[in-house]
Scaffold this motif. Structure first.
Motif, PDB file in Angstrom:
ATOM      1  N   ARG A  52      29.540  52.776  44.648  1.00  0.00           N
ATOM      2  CA  ARG A  52      30.364  51.624  45.026  1.00  0.00           C
ATOM      3  C   ARG A  52      31.853  51.972  44.943  1.00  0.00           C
ATOM      4  NH1 ARG A  52      29.414  45.970  42.012  1.00  0.00           N
ATOM      5  NH2 ARG A  52      30.494  47.072  40.340  1.00  0.00           N
ATOM      6  N   ARG A 140      37.141  31.647  47.214  1.00  0.00           N
ATOM      7  CA  ARG A 140      37.004  33.109  47.207  1.00  0.00           C
ATOM      8  C   ARG A 140      37.565  33.655  48.511  1.00  0.00           C
ATOM      9  NH1 ARG A 140      37.512  37.475  45.256  1.00  0.00           N
ATOM     10  NH2 ARG A 140      35.863  38.917  44.648  1.00  0.00           N
ATOM     11  N   LYS A 151      35.956  46.497  45.342  1.00  0.00           N
ATOM     12  CA  LYS A 151      36.313  46.159  43.953  1.00  0.00           C
ATOM     13  C   LYS A 151      37.742  46.654  43.747  1.00  0.00           C
ATOM     14  CE  LYS A 151      34.106  46.030  39.442  1.00  0.00           C
ATOM     15  NZ  LYS A 151      34.341  44.627  39.164  1.00  0.00           N
ATOM     16  N   TYR A 155      43.035  41.280  41.794  1.00  0.00           N
ATOM     17  CA  TYR A 155      42.127  40.244  41.278  1.00  0.00           C
ATOM     18  C   TYR A 155      42.780  38.873  41.209  1.00  0.00           C
ATOM     19  CZ  TYR A 155      37.423  41.834  40.411  1.00  0.00           C
ATOM     20  OH  TYR A 155      36.110  42.185  40.588  1.00  0.00           O
ATOM     21  N   ASN A 158      40.684  35.806  41.894  1.00  0.00           N
ATOM     22  CA  ASN A 158      39.796  35.427  40.795  1.00  0.00           C
ATOM     23  C   ASN A 158      40.592  34.914  39.591  1.00  0.00           C
ATOM     24  OD1 ASN A 158      39.029  37.661  42.504  1.00  0.00           O
ATOM     25  ND2 ASN A 158      37.057  37.568  41.466  1.00  0.00           N
ATOM     26  N   GLU A 184      30.598  33.112  44.323  1.00  0.00           N
ATOM     27  CA  GLU A 184      30.323  33.808  43.061  1.00  0.00           C
ATOM     28  C   GLU A 184      31.285  33.282  42.005  1.00  0.00           C
ATOM     29  OE1 GLU A 184      31.264  38.010  43.157  1.00  0.00           O
ATOM     30  OE2 GLU A 184      32.979  37.680  44.449  1.00  0.00           O
ATOM     31  N   THR A 186      34.255  34.296  38.783  1.00  0.00           N
ATOM     32  CA  THR A 186      35.452  35.153  38.808  1.00  0.00           C
ATOM     33  C   THR A 186      35.125  36.599  38.462  1.00  0.00           C
ATOM     34  OG1 THR A 186      36.072  34.759  36.502  1.00  0.00           O
ATOM     35  CG2 THR A 186      36.895  33.189  38.109  1.00  0.00           C
ATOM     36  N   GLY A 187      34.060  36.810  37.694  1.00  0.00           N
ATOM     37  CA  GLY A 187      33.676  38.178  37.352  1.00  0.00           C
ATOM     38  C   GLY A 187      32.169  38.372  37.328  1.00  0.00           C
ATOM     39  N   ASP A 188      31.443  37.470  37.949  1.00  0.00           N
ATOM     40  CA  ASP A 188      29.971  37.517  37.899  1.00  0.00           C
ATOM     41  C   ASP A 188      29.377  37.015  39.203  1.00  0.00           C
ATOM     42  OD1 ASP A 188      29.863  38.054  35.012  1.00  0.00           O
ATOM     43  OD2 ASP A 188      30.581  36.001  34.811  1.00  0.00           O
ATOM     44  N   ASN A 189      28.160  37.443  39.482  1.00  0.00           N
ATOM     45  CA  ASN A 189      27.382  36.847  40.575  1.00  0.00           C
ATOM     46  C   ASN A 189      26.573  35.675  40.038  1.00  0.00           C
ATOM     47  OD1 ASN A 189      27.218  40.130  41.540  1.00  0.00           O
ATOM     48  ND2 ASN A 189      27.863  38.610  43.020  1.00  0.00           N
ATOM     49  N   LEU A 208      31.231  40.149  45.650  1.00  0.00           N
ATOM     50  CA  LEU A 208      31.043  41.547  45.265  1.00  0.00           C
ATOM     51  C   LEU A 208      29.534  41.759  45.174  1.00  0.00           C
ATOM     52  CD1 LEU A 208      32.553  44.173  44.234  1.00  0.00           C
ATOM     53  CD2 LEU A 208      31.798  43.458  41.983  1.00  0.00           C
ATOM     54  N   GLY A 210      27.098  42.855  43.367  1.00  0.00           N
ATOM     55  CA  GLY A 210      26.989  43.260  41.969  1.00  0.00           C
ATOM     56  C   GLY A 210      25.802  44.178  41.718  1.00  0.00           C
ATOM     57  N   ILE A 211      26.015  45.115  40.828  1.00  0.00           N
ATOM     58  CA  ILE A 211      24.935  46.058  40.509  1.00  0.00           C
ATOM     59  C   ILE A 211      23.905  45.374  39.604  1.00  0.00           C
ATOM     60  CG2 ILE A 211      24.519  48.243  39.273  1.00  0.00           C
ATOM     61  CD1 ILE A 211      27.142  49.137  40.909  1.00  0.00           C
ATOM     62  N   LYS A 212      24.356  44.476  38.745  1.00  0.00           N
ATOM     63  CA  LYS A 212      23.401  43.700  37.926  1.00  0.00           C
ATOM     64  C   LYS A 212      22.649  42.702  38.807  1.00  0.00           C
ATOM     65  CE  LYS A 212      24.599  46.357  35.579  1.00  0.00           C
ATOM     66  NZ  LYS A 212      25.834  46.681  34.960  1.00  0.00           N
ATOM     67  N   GLY A 247      26.515  40.155  35.552  1.00  0.00           N
ATOM     68  CA  GLY A 247      27.667  41.038  35.682  1.00  0.00           C
ATOM     69  C   GLY A 247      27.596  42.120  34.619  1.00  0.00           C
ATOM     70  N   THR A 248      28.338  43.181  34.851  1.00  0.00           N
ATOM     71  CA  THR A 248      28.282  44.304  33.922  1.00  0.00           C
ATOM     72  C   THR A 248      28.725  43.904  32.519  1.00  0.00           C
ATOM     73  OG1 THR A 248      28.484  45.919  35.650  1.00  0.00           O
ATOM     74  CG2 THR A 248      29.271  46.602  33.489  1.00  0.00           C
TER      75      THR A 248
HETATM   76  N1  PMP Z   1      31.647  39.485  41.077  1.00  0.00           N
HETATM   77  C1  PMP Z   1      32.884  39.863  40.686  1.00  0.00           C
HETATM   78  C2  PMP Z   1      34.058  39.209  41.299  1.00  0.00           C
HETATM   79  C3  PMP Z   1      33.020  40.859  39.700  1.00  0.00           C
HETATM   80  O1  PMP Z   1      34.231  41.250  39.314  1.00  0.00           O
HETATM   81  C4  PMP Z   1      31.859  41.447  39.144  1.00  0.00           C
HETATM   82  C5  PMP Z   1      31.976  42.549  38.127  1.00  0.00           C
HETATM   83  N2  PMP Z   1      32.547  42.131  36.931  1.00  0.00           N
HETATM   84  C6  PMP Z   1      30.601  41.005  39.573  1.00  0.00           C
HETATM   85  C7  PMP Z   1      30.544  40.033  40.555  1.00  0.00           C
HETATM   86  C8  PMP Z   1      29.336  41.575  39.017  1.00  0.00           C
HETATM   87  O2  PMP Z   1      29.158  42.898  39.475  1.00  0.00           O
HETATM   88  P1  PMP Z   1      28.397  43.998  38.603  1.00  0.00           P
HETATM   89  O3  PMP Z   1      27.034  43.470  38.352  1.00  0.00           O
HETATM   90  O4  PMP Z   1      28.383  45.210  39.459  1.00  0.00           O
HETATM   91  O5  PMP Z   1      29.172  44.151  37.349  1.00  0.00           O
END
Ligand code: PMP
Length: 300
Positions: A52, A140, A151, A155, A158, A184, A186-189, A208, A210-212, A247-248
């Motif tokens: 990614r 968003r 990525k 930011y 967010n 989504e 701000t930092g998670d799906n 994004l 997301g890998i999770k 999210g990670t």
């Molecule tokens: N959406 C946003 C805006 C993010 O910044 C993140 C990562 N913190 C995610 C989703 C989740 O992505 P990942 O599972 O790859 O951490």
């Protein structure tokens, strides 16, 4: 102990890890990053994160100057330099040092920083009780503008949403896209569950990837949940049986109230709890070994 930071090919003490004020990552947010986790001596989904990172770089025409294999080694080396087995790893690649104009052609080489540290985003209690989250006015970014799939170091979209969440005392904000569909956080799906359907916004909603999110989709399949990647509205959020974020940093965390509406019976749902359990099991036993000699010892 002072942390050891990877900076442009060298491992240096935190105090010496300094970058120029003319770096375009600082002046313009011109750059990209990744957040990666290591659990129990293994880096989780390392290849996916590196892939990614290179896709983000390609999209913004940024030449990282390392092969993905060299990047992998740099990440592992940084974790080893900090003697960590469980870690949050941040990889930042900016356009590098330029002048005060925004033209990236003036930046001759990227700045690469790798930080390996710890992170605890939410208290353990919230994983058991679930979050109360709110939708916020800031929308968003549209995929046709700065695509949220990059990525990037920009930011602010967010952060504006996060400020709005802070103003109303919410620990996370749900962002809608410009059409009013759920995108989504701000930092998670975000995921909802309706019966045996696992529903999450599609990539084109402006998210994004997301890998999770991918890991949870796989886990959902093994639990017999049927995946629906489709657009949905706040109505669907409010009437879902279950809801959780991925999210990670956050991993998988339940949501039990949205905009004051109680989700399900107000407690983390049965599927959500199972997904959290499976996620932890999977994350603790998969990934690239940080200290490969440990594995050899185990094998022999
Ligand atoms: N959406 C946003 C805006 C993010 O910044 C993140 C990562 N913190 C995610 C989703 C989740 O992505 P990942 O599972 O790859 O951490």
């Amino acid at each position: 102990m002072s942390r050891k930071i990877y900076l442009n090919g060298e491992i240096v003490p935190e105090e010496e890890a300094k970058i120029s004020v003319f770096d375009h990552g600082y002046l313009y947010g011109d750059g990209i990053f990744e957040g990666i986790r290591a659990y129990n001596g293994r880096v989780f989904k390392l290849e996916e994160h590196i892939k990614r990172l290179y896709q983000s770089a390609k999209t913004i025409m940024l030449d990282i100057g390392l092969t993905p294999e060299e990047m992998q080694e740099a990440i592992l080396e940084t974790i080893r330099a900090n003697l960590l087995r469980d870690a949050y790893i941040r990889v930042v690649v900016s356009r590098g040092v330029g002048d005060l104009g925004l033209n990236p052609l003036k930046c001759k080489k990227p700045t690469i920083v790798i930080i390996a540290s710890e992170i605890a985003l939410y208290d353990q209690e919230l994983y058991e009780k679930g979050l109360h989250v709110m939708t916020v006015p800031t929308r968003r970014n549209g995929a046709e503008m700065v695509n949220p799939r990059i990525k990037s170091l920009n930011y602010l979209n967010n952060i504006m949403a996060r400020i709005e969440a802070n103003l109303i005392g919410a620990p996370e904000a749900i962002m809608l896209n410009n059409e009013g569909y759920v995108a989504e956080c701000t930092g998670d799906n975000i995921f909802i569950i309706e019966g045996d359907q696992l529903i999450t916004p599609p990539k084109y909603a402006g998210i994004l990837k997301g890998i999770k999110r991918e890991v949870v989709i796989e886990i959902g399949e093994t639990l017999g949940l049927k995946l629906r990647e489709e657009l949905f509205t706040r109505y669907d959020l409010y009437n879902a049986d279950e809801c959780f974020l991925t999210g990670t940093a956050a991993e998988v965390i339940p949501v039990v109230k949205i905009d004051g509406r109680v989700i399900g019976d107000g407690k983390p749902g049965a599927y959500t709890k199972k997904i959290i359990e499976e996620f932890r099991r999977y994350a603790n036993s998969n990934g690239v070994p940080i200290y490969p000699e440990e594995d050899e010892v185990k094998v022999s």
